[in-house]
Design a protein around this motif. Structure first.
Motif: not given
Length: 248
Positions: A69-84, A86-90, A95-98
């Protein structure tokens, strides 16, 4: 005798303020696109040389050598919990820009192989130049109130909410990532990957100083500012403001 004393205030009034204004939507969009391109090209150099770097991007690169799988796709999947998180805490603005940045990274990660062929690249050059490119991209994102997410979001959350040093949290994550690298890659590539992480961090330490450049809008009470969120390697923490707010 009264003239000089009357002239001083007017001279001060005419002096331009050093405080930067809020970026426009067009400026933010321009920065996010170019920063994402820098990061995607830097990752492409590391991928071509069989290397990785620190942070969540490093974990995505290591996984990409075993997962088709492409690196960028793996990175986005791993990042999903951190998006949530970021939205809650920052706040939703950061979060939207991220999230937009991560979507841009996915698109560019899929398109760059069609734009840029790296059949042969010096591993040392890839480590230094690829790491530096990612560093400049992360720095640009931080200056526009965004990031690539990653473990840095969790590191700052742990410091703000639980009093655990953000630097310590990031160091633990990086140690785990480098340790994992030794299990799946030759020692030479792992050492060069450490050089890449150092090149990335060097860009940030030299070019992004607290108080030198402050961008973005007023933070919401109880939330960390984009500058506090930090800008270490691919989402790791940078230097925090000296005064931190008490968590809610």
């Amino acid at each position: 005798m009264g003239t000089p004393s009357m002239a001083a205030p007017s001279a001060q009034a005419s002096r331009p303020s050093s405080a930067p204004g809020k970026h426009t939507l067009l400026e933010d969009a321009h920065a996010l696109v170019l920063a994402s391109l820098f990061i995607a090209v830097g990752i492409a150099f590391l991928k071509a040389a069989g290397l990785f770097t620190g942070g969540l991007a490093g974990a995505a690169l290591i996984l990409s050598y075993g997962v088709k799988a492409p690196v960028s796709v793996i990175f986005f999947a791993l990042n999903a919990p951190f998006h949530l998180l970021a939205w809650r805490f920052f706040g939703r603005g950061f979060a939207f820009k991220t999230i937009i940045t991560n979507l841009l990274l996915v698109a560019m990660g899929l398109l760059i192989p069609n734009w840029l062929g790296l059949a042969a690249v010096s591993p040392l050059f890839a480590a230094l130049f690829g790491g530096a490119l990612i560093g400049f991209g992360i720095m640009a994102l931080a200056r526009h109130g965004a990031s690539v997410g990653g473990t840095g979001v969790l590191a700052i959350y742990m410091q703000e909410r639980h009093g655990v040093s953000a630097g310590l949290v990031q160091l633990v994550f990086d140690a785990i990532i480098v340790g994992a690298g030794f299990f799946v890659m030759p020692p030479r590539e792992v050492l060069l990957s450490i050089v890449s992480a150092a090149a990335l961090s060097g860009v940030l330490m030299i070019n992004h100083k607290p108080g030198r450049y402050v961008a973005g809008s007023s933070p919401k009470p109880g939330r960390a500012t984009p500058r506090q969120i930090g800008i270490s390697h691919a989402g790791g923490p940078g230097e925090l403001d000296k005064k931190t707010r008490t968590p809610r």
